[in-house]
Design an enzyme around this catalytic site. Structure first.
Site, PDB file in Angstrom:
ATOM      1  CG  ASP A  36       3.476  -5.335  -0.829  1.00 20.45           C
ATOM      2  OD1 ASP A  36       4.050  -4.242  -1.022  1.00 20.45           O
ATOM      3  OD2 ASP A  36       2.282  -5.410  -0.466  1.00 20.45           O
ATOM      4  NE  ARG A  65      -3.102  -0.695  -9.851  1.00 19.91           N
ATOM      5  CZ  ARG A  65      -3.084  -0.153  -8.640  1.00 19.91           C
ATOM      6  NH1 ARG A  65      -1.969  -0.134  -7.946  1.00 19.91           N
ATOM      7  NH2 ARG A  65      -4.194   0.320  -8.078  1.00 19.91           N
ATOM      8  NE  ARG A  73      -5.003   2.509  -1.690  1.00 18.67           N
ATOM      9  CZ  ARG A  73      -3.781   2.434  -2.226  1.00 18.67           C
ATOM     10  NH1 ARG A  73      -2.800   3.193  -1.771  1.00 18.67           N
ATOM     11  NH2 ARG A  73      -3.527   1.594  -3.201  1.00 18.67           N
ATOM     12  CG  HIS A 104      -4.063  -3.602  -3.853  1.00 16.88           C
ATOM     13  ND1 HIS A 104      -4.943  -2.764  -4.506  1.00 16.88           N
ATOM     14  CD2 HIS A 104      -2.847  -2.992  -3.937  1.00 16.88           C
ATOM     15  CE1 HIS A 104      -4.286  -1.706  -4.959  1.00 16.88           C
ATOM     16  NE2 HIS A 104      -3.018  -1.816  -4.641  1.00 16.88           N
ATOM     17  CB  CYS A 122       2.070  -3.886  -5.644  1.00 13.82           C
ATOM     18  SG  CYS A 122       2.360  -3.682  -3.882  1.00 13.82           S
ATOM     19  CD  GLN A 135      -0.275  -3.605  -7.818  1.00 13.46           C
ATOM     20  OE1 GLN A 135      -0.428  -2.453  -7.465  1.00 13.46           O
ATOM     21  NE2 GLN A 135       0.530  -3.932  -8.805  1.00 13.46           N
TER      22      GLN A 135
HETATM   23  N1  NVA Z   1       0.660  -4.094   1.148  1.00 12.25           N
HETATM   24  C1  NVA Z   1       0.817  -2.682   0.864  1.00 12.25           C
HETATM   25  C2  NVA Z   1       0.419  -2.387  -0.528  1.00 12.25           C
HETATM   26  C3  NVA Z   1       0.623  -0.961  -0.963  1.00 12.25           C
HETATM   27  C4  NVA Z   1       0.142  -0.695  -2.342  1.00 12.25           C
HETATM   28  C5  NVA Z   1       0.012  -1.863   1.853  1.00 12.25           C
HETATM   29  O1  NVA Z   1      -1.133  -2.239   2.140  1.00 12.25           O
HETATM   30  O2  NVA Z   1       0.521  -0.856   2.339  1.00 12.25           O
HETATM   31  N1   CP Z   2       0.573  -0.269  -5.747  1.00 12.99           N
HETATM   32  C1   CP Z   2      -0.214   0.689  -5.254  1.00 12.99           C
HETATM   33  O1   CP Z   2      -1.404   0.510  -5.007  1.00 12.99           O
HETATM   34  O2   CP Z   2       0.416   1.882  -5.080  1.00 12.99           O
HETATM   35  P1   CP Z   2      -0.164   3.171  -4.360  1.00 12.99           P
HETATM   36  O3   CP Z   2      -0.239   2.886  -2.896  1.00 12.99           O
HETATM   37  O4   CP Z   2       0.851   4.242  -4.669  1.00 12.99           O
HETATM   38  O5   CP Z   2      -1.513   3.498  -4.916  1.00 12.99           O
END
Ligand code: NVA
Ligand code: CP
Length: 311
Positions: free
Chosen positions: A217, A286, A95, A122, A258, A125
């Site tokens: 989101d 997930r 990540r 992502h 998500c 997801q």
């Molecule tokens: N769009 C959000 C998704 C979190 C899982 C982010 O990047 O923070």
């Molecule tokens: N949806 C998702 O990726 O959640 P986290 O940021 O908690 O991993």
């Protein structure tokens, strides 16, 4: 982008089989002695816990590595990190902020690299989202999904996923927050083969009309915290998913997110806690879809066929 429609179909079928059989414990040795390294530059609840649990429940192991405890934090290159980890583990999940860092990691790695979220995409997801939609509606092709809110990493990936699976998608975002051009172009290109309709709009009411599923989101994704005040002013109330907006979709439309959600910002409590919301099934999926993805990446076709029958 690296999976074909057929491959996604196989992974979703594997995910559904694994979910059904999880309680019987049939697949406890499937990934015996396999190890997944997980690199996190950003916080995570679902991604970290679901990948780690997936590996454990399939007989393997996951190692959680925050960048601050890796030599990356002291200047070791991404490439040297990838080369080293590839000598120990069977796959890497990362990540990251900058998407290009993930590409560099993948290029230098000799084991599969899974995107656990970047600023641009992502995909883990969207596999879970597709599984949730399939379980709820019994099919994917020809459905209509409406994305309302920020044209962010999850939205970019939804465009690709929808195009690949023949799902019509209408995205409504404020003008300066539309999805990545690269994602729109790729989705449109793929949709020529799958007949998916790709619509990029500004009006959420037009986007949700006849939708089978409404998705949103957070307005402020990780890494964009300094834009918070400006974004809230731009997005609320027009791009908030509330009961009034949901009522303009199909009467049996579902709601997905998500997570993590900022209740009262992109979505109201009555929607996320309401009868149309599938957010907890989506979060659970997930685990199942990532188990399927890991099997798909780490086992050969014979081993998969021996252990699963595709429904
Ligand atoms: N769009 C959000 C998704 C979190 C899982 C982010 O990047 O923070
Ligand atoms: N949806 C998702 O990726 O959640 P986290 O940021 O908690 O991993």
């Amino acid at each position: 982008m690296e999976l074909s429609s057929k491959e996604i179909e196989k992974i979703l079928n594997l995910a559904i089989t694994l979910k059904k059989e999880a309680k019987q414990g049939f697949f406890r040795k499937l990934l015996k002695d396999k190890v997944l390294a997980m690199i996190f530059q950003k916080p995570s609840t679902r991604t970290r816990v679901s990948f780690e649990t997936a590996m454990l429940q399939l007989g393997g192991h996951a190692i959680n590595l925050s960048t601050s405890e890796l030599q990356l934090s002291r200047g070791e290159s991404i490439e040297d990190t990838a080369r080293t980890l590839s000598r120990y583990v069977d796959a890497i999940m990362a990540r990251v902020y900058i998407h290009e860092d993930l590409i560099r990691l993948a290029r230098a790695s000799s084991v599969p690299v899974i995107n656990g979220l970047s600023n641009n995409y992502h995909p883990a997801q969207i596999l879970a989202d597709l599984q949730t939609l399939l379980e709820s509606k019994g099919r994917l092709r020809g459905l209509k999904v409406a994305w309302v809110g920020d044209g962010n990493n999850v939205c970019n990936t939804w465009l690709i996923g929808a195009a690949l699976m023949g799902i019509n998608i209408s995205v409504a975002t404020p003008k300066d927050h539309s999805p990545l051009k690269e994602a729109i172009d790729n989705a449109k290109r793929i949709s020529k083969e799958t007949q998916a309709r790709i619509e990029i709009l500004e009006d959420p009411i037009i986007a949700v009309k006849d939708a089978d599923c409404v998705i949103t989101d957070s307005i402020v994704s990780m890494g964009f915290e300094q834009e918070r005040d400006k974004r809230l002013k731009t997005f609320i109330p027009k791009y908030q998913v509330n009961n009034e907006l949901m009522s303009k979709a199909k009467s049996n439309a579902i709601f997905m997110h998500c997570l993590p959600a900022k209740r009262g910002e992109e979505v109201t409590d009555d929607v996320i806690d309401g009868p149309k919301s599938l957010v907890w099934d989506e979060a659970e999926n997930r685990l199942h879809s990532q188990k399927a993805l890991l099997c798909y990446l780490l086992l050969n076709e014979d081993e998969i066929i021996k252990n699963f029958s595709y429904p």
